[in-house]
Design a protein around this motif. Structure first.
Motif, PDB file in Angstrom:
ATOM      1  N   GLN A  51      17.323  73.156  61.208  1.00 25.32           N
ATOM      2  CA  GLN A  51      18.660  72.709  61.579  1.00 25.32           C
ATOM      3  C   GLN A  51      18.591  71.595  62.609  1.00 25.32           C
ATOM      4  O   GLN A  51      17.806  71.661  63.554  1.00 25.32           O
ATOM      5  CB  GLN A  51      19.494  73.862  62.141  1.00 25.32           C
ATOM      6  N   SER A  86      21.742  71.453  57.999  1.00 22.52           N
ATOM      7  CA  SER A  86      20.604  72.251  57.543  1.00 22.52           C
ATOM      8  C   SER A  86      19.741  71.411  56.610  1.00 22.52           C
ATOM      9  O   SER A  86      20.253  70.724  55.725  1.00 22.52           O
ATOM     10  CB  SER A  86      21.109  73.504  56.820  1.00 22.52           C
ATOM     11  N   THR A 115      26.442  72.734  58.181  1.00 20.52           N
ATOM     12  CA  THR A 115      26.690  74.156  58.458  1.00 20.52           C
ATOM     13  C   THR A 115      27.673  74.373  59.608  1.00 20.52           C
ATOM     14  O   THR A 115      28.122  75.499  59.825  1.00 20.52           O
ATOM     15  CB  THR A 115      25.367  74.871  58.801  1.00 20.52           C
TER      16      THR A 115
END
Length: 419
Positions: A51, A86, A115
């Motif tokens: 991430q 992500s 995300t």
């Protein structure tokens, strides 16, 4: 004056400029990816994804659509958004690539996927964000180039940060690009529109007690915006904020004469400059053509004189990527698509390490012209200050080269008309 002849000449120039843009459109190609990927998706546990958290500042107009967030139109107010992206496991993608989803919603296991999206309503929220995501107080600020949507620039920065391993907090400044090849002039004026907003953002970072160093990474037309904002800061404040340590200009789409003047007007105390150039950059060839055959900074041969000496005198490091192979048909995004180069950015330049010719050991495909041997490193010679437009004086485009470019553009225009 023969007005008819002048009209014919202007008409021909207009047709050639249009042909240049058509050729660029043909090179870009007719393919694409799903639009509207900014709607957050949920991650399923367990996952092998990575991430990237970034702060996005923009002068774009809100689109009113959560799938796109912002359009290519201009907005007077600066918007700040917390975005998380992500990235799929390395086994699912090649370094240097953005893994766009083939269909929506994206699958985080195979695709880049947003995300989290959270609008920040105040500067206090932005300061709190930086405190939470600080990496030793180091900031990597990315300014994208021509023909980019909001989501294009978000995914590109996520890719750069992930693949480079840069020890810095990512921040994106995205300006109002309509992301259409034929809106080149609109995009250029949008960079001018955004100059003061970027200047203010840089000043805010420099004044923040939690920020130690700022590295700016700008690409293509975004290098113009960056230089103009820094120039404004230099004139307004009497110099560049000391915390702005590094400026990286990748494929800079800047007139050589103009860059020379901008550089001088930054003031005596400048950040360290690194430029990535490539003589096979097709996008810059078209930009040069439609700008009056004036050479672009990103297309010079830094090993040739007078460039090599002038770069040394100015304290600028130039890295030539001409021989680097890329899947980009325009050869315009090598800085991000070459795993070696993006790692060089993240692990060496962002960390402020001084490069020398012997230290750039990326094989015979990379040529580095590294400033540092001249006694006046970081300054410009007195003769340059008195005649700044001569810092990087470019030769006239050879007639044979121009004729070849004309043939390329004519064939591109024909292909575009029949595509």
């Amino acid at each position: 004056m023969d007005l008819r002849a002048r009209g014919d000449s202007l008409g021909k120039a207009g047709r050639r400029a249009a042909g240049a843009l058509v050729a660029l459109a043909v090179l870009v190609g007719c393919g694409g990816h799903p639009k509207g990927v900014m709607t957050p998706v949920a991650l399923t546990a367990p996952t092998q994804t990575s991430q990237v958290d970034m702060l996005v500042a923009t002068t774009r107009q809100p689109s009113g659509n959560p799938a796109t967030l912002f359009s290519g139109e201009r907005n007077a107010a600066l918007s700040l958004t917390d975005v998380a992206v992500s990235i799929p496991p390395d086994s699912q993608r090649k370094p240097g690539t953005v893994q766009w989803p083939r269909r929506l919603p994206p699958n985080p296991e195979t695709d880049f996927a947003v995300t989290r999206v959270h609008e920040l309503a105040s500067r206090d929220e932005a300061r709190a964000w930086f405190r939470k995501h600080s990496v030793d107080g180091n900031i990597l600020l990315f300014v994208h180039g021509f023909n980019n949507t909001y989501e294009d620039s978000v995914f590109r920065l996520a890719q750069i940060v992930h693949d480079s391993g840069a020890d810095a907090t990512p921040m994106l400044f995205t300006w109002p690009s309509r992301a259409r090849v034929f809106d080149y002039n609109y995009d250029k004026e949008s960079t001018n529109y955004s100059r003061t907003a970027l200047e203010d953002a840089l000043r805010s970072l420099a004044n923040a007690p939690d920020v130690n160093e700022v590295t700016i990474l700008a690409h293509s037309m975004g290098t113009w915006l960056t230089m103009e904002s820094l120039r404004q800061m230099g004139i307004r404040d009497g110099g560049i904020a000391p915390k702005i340590k590094n400026v990286i200009l990748a494929s800079p789409d800047i007139d050589l004469d103009v860059f020379a003047k901008q550089f001088v007007e930054l003031g005596d105390k400048r950040p360290k400059f690194t430029i990535f150039v490539s003589q096979d950059d097709r996008a810059l060839a078209v930009s040069s053509f439609i700008s009056g055959d004036v050479s672009r900074l990103g297309a010079i041969d830094p090993t040739a004189e007078p460039y090599r000496t002038q770069l040394e005198r100015a304290g600028i490091t130039a890295i030539d990527l001409t021989k680097v192979q890329s899947e980009d048909s325009l050869h315009h995004g090598k800085f991000a698509e070459s795993p070696q180069i993006v790692q060089l950015i993240g692990q060496r330049i962002v960390n402020g390490q001084t490069l020398t010719d012997s230290e750039v050991t990326l094989g015979d495909s990379i040529t580095a012209v590294v400033a540092g041997t001249a006694k006046n490193v970081g300054t410009v010679a007195a003769a340059t200050i008195s005649a700044p437009v001569k810092v990087l004086e470019q030769p006239t485009l050879p007639r044979k080269k121009r004729a070849h470019l004309d043939e390329t553009l004519e064939s591109g225009a024909h292909a575009g008309a029949t595509n």
